[in-house]
Design a protein around this motif. Sequence first.
Motif, mmCIF file in Angstrom:
data_model
loop_
_atom_site.group_PDB
_atom_site.id
_atom_site.type_symbol
_atom_site.label_atom_id
_atom_site.label_comp_id
_atom_site.label_asym_id
_atom_site.label_seq_id
_atom_site.Cartn_x
_atom_site.Cartn_y
_atom_site.Cartn_z
ATOM 1 N N SER A 376 0.844 -1.194 0.000
ATOM 2 C CA SER A 376 0.000 0.000 0.000
ATOM 3 C C SER A 376 0.885 1.253 0.000
ATOM 4 N N TRP A 377 0.252 2.419 0.171
ATOM 5 C CA TRP A 377 1.024 3.668 0.199
ATOM 6 C C TRP A 377 1.978 3.722 1.387
ATOM 7 N N ASP A 378 1.781 2.903 2.418
ATOM 8 C CA ASP A 378 2.749 2.843 3.514
ATOM 9 C C ASP A 378 4.122 2.393 3.030
ATOM 10 N N GLU A 383 6.546 9.587 -1.158
ATOM 11 C CA GLU A 383 5.673 10.047 -2.228
ATOM 12 C C GLU A 383 4.261 10.292 -1.697
ATOM 13 N N ARG A 384 3.829 9.521 -0.726
ATOM 14 C CA ARG A 384 2.523 9.794 -0.105
ATOM 15 C C ARG A 384 2.505 11.182 0.519
ATOM 16 N N THR A 385 3.565 11.567 1.202
ATOM 17 C CA THR A 385 3.614 12.897 1.791
ATOM 18 C C THR A 385 3.507 13.967 0.727
ATOM 19 N N ARG A 389 0.431 16.721 0.460
ATOM 20 C CA ARG A 389 0.695 18.160 0.389
ATOM 21 C C ARG A 389 0.005 18.768 -0.825
ATOM 22 N N SER A 390 0.007 18.043 -1.925
ATOM 23 C CA SER A 390 -0.682 18.522 -3.120
ATOM 24 C C SER A 390 -2.194 18.570 -2.894
ATOM 25 N N LEU A 391 -2.742 17.555 -2.232
ATOM 26 C CA LEU A 391 -4.176 17.545 -1.944
ATOM 27 C C LEU A 391 -4.570 18.681 -1.006
ATOM 28 N N THR A 414 -0.472 14.881 6.573
ATOM 29 C CA THR A 414 0.915 14.791 6.112
ATOM 30 C C THR A 414 1.805 14.160 7.169
ATOM 31 N N ASP A 415 1.353 14.136 8.423
ATOM 32 C CA ASP A 415 2.101 13.484 9.497
ATOM 33 C C ASP A 415 1.112 12.689 10.350
ATOM 34 N N PHE A 416 1.052 11.383 10.133
ATOM 35 C CA PHE A 416 0.101 10.551 10.853
ATOM 36 C C PHE A 416 0.500 10.326 12.313
#
Length: 522
Positions: A376-378, A383-385, A389-391, A414-416
């Motif tokens: 997954s994105w984890d 790149e998830r961050t 940020r774009s969202l 952005t920081d879980f």
Amino acid sequence: MDRRAFLTAATAGLLLPQPAAPAAAASSSRTLRADPFTLGVASGDPSADGFVLWTRLAVDPLGGDGRGGMPSRDVEVDWQVATDERFARVVESGTATAGAGAAHSVHVELKGLEPGREYFYRFRSQGRLSPAGRTRTTPAGETPLNFAVAACAHYEHGYYTAYRRLAEQEPDLVVFLGDYMYEYGPSGYTALAGRVRTHTPGKCETLADYRLRHAQYKSDPDLQAAHAVAPWLMSFDDHEVENNWAGRVSSTGAPGFERRRAQAFRAYYENMPLRRASLQGAALKVNRRISWGTLARFHLLDTRQFRDDQACLDGVRAGCDERLADERTLLGADQWRWLESGLNDSTTCWNLLGQQIMVAHRDYKIGPGREVNLDSWDGYAAERTRLLRSLSRTPNPVVLTGDAHMHHLAELKTDFDDPDAPVVARELVASSIASDGDGYRDRTWISEALQENPHISYIDQRRGYLMARLTRDELSVDFRTLDYISRRGARARTAHRLTIPALTGAAAAGQAAPRVGWGVVG
């Protein structure tokens, strides 16, 4: 005949009276020995003036060579589009060629129709008439949208009752987020669910194998009903090719994977309502944008074809620093630029990101320590961050996700690890149509998982789909669940409901997302 009666008759094969023949008739006098429309009809990728119409001819869907029992010659197919269920007002008609080299599939791309209008369509070939389907063009303005979200439909794990219940709700649009079919051989993946039905023989490895498997899935009447009720936005995940494949890398290390992937893509295109431009040699382009007037823009992603291989040998693991590397990519450079440009340039009220795997961080280990799913994105954290940020600069972003086989509602940050970090978007994860069987609701496990992941506020392990209504002011979502799929006839009910209010005007971008209102229903 009211609409519900029409849909019931169309998907059951009870055909409407045949009007005068289109001007272009089938050129061959040789007739087929049985009904060629056993795989149903479908539409997809609507625009303001058209959509794609699909069918595939097969007199014997499970014919051993993958060609559906069809002759080794092309067959002409007439098509009609009307504004009424009885086809008394036909507005477009023509003839398409079902090519033998394309498994006798038909893709008709319509243009020049009226925006924001409902249409009905059907096909005819060799004196036989197909079931009828319902579709629509996208509107020009801010017309509200009712849409469904679905994913993951393992045929062996149960009946497709969820598709039938989805069809009964008559959405304007269906967003499908991957794992439409599964490549395993019989009982290749049944540990959690047992086996209710049986796959065609053998694991999918050749073009014929994939064609047969798609035909088996498409033969299901509940799936045909869901396709006939509305246009679909299609995207694939891993099982349409091979479990957990990544780019050009096979998860099993089997030789010849690139050829196998190309054959899987070809069979996928042959069986889906996709535009002809999507099949590009050995590649399949599914990242695209579909706008619903000025109300919403769907950004559909490909999270398989351009990704780096999974870190640390894949799976759910702890202590994998490789997953944090800044250079690791899930989307690939070209798709990333395409996505960022589309998000930055969007002028619609809402931006819906349709993709396959969970964006939200998910710690699978209860108690001290951390285990994450590297597929997954984890597994692509840096790149998830950048994505989040774009969202955060995008008007009213919402992420739609499949793959997890459980409903989830998550806040994206952005920081879980920071409980005070602002929420930049919501993620709505649809459970599976059939994968993992009946499902269950382990309240103890759910409570522990939510405590471990405080940004996730809802999990449900039962089968189901999402039904959403979108307006300028809000997105309301019903998490629909079924108590069982190991036998037919289950009802669907709304287990949870939530409302996401829109930020408007100058507040639509650059601010944290508002808190979500939701409650238990029933």
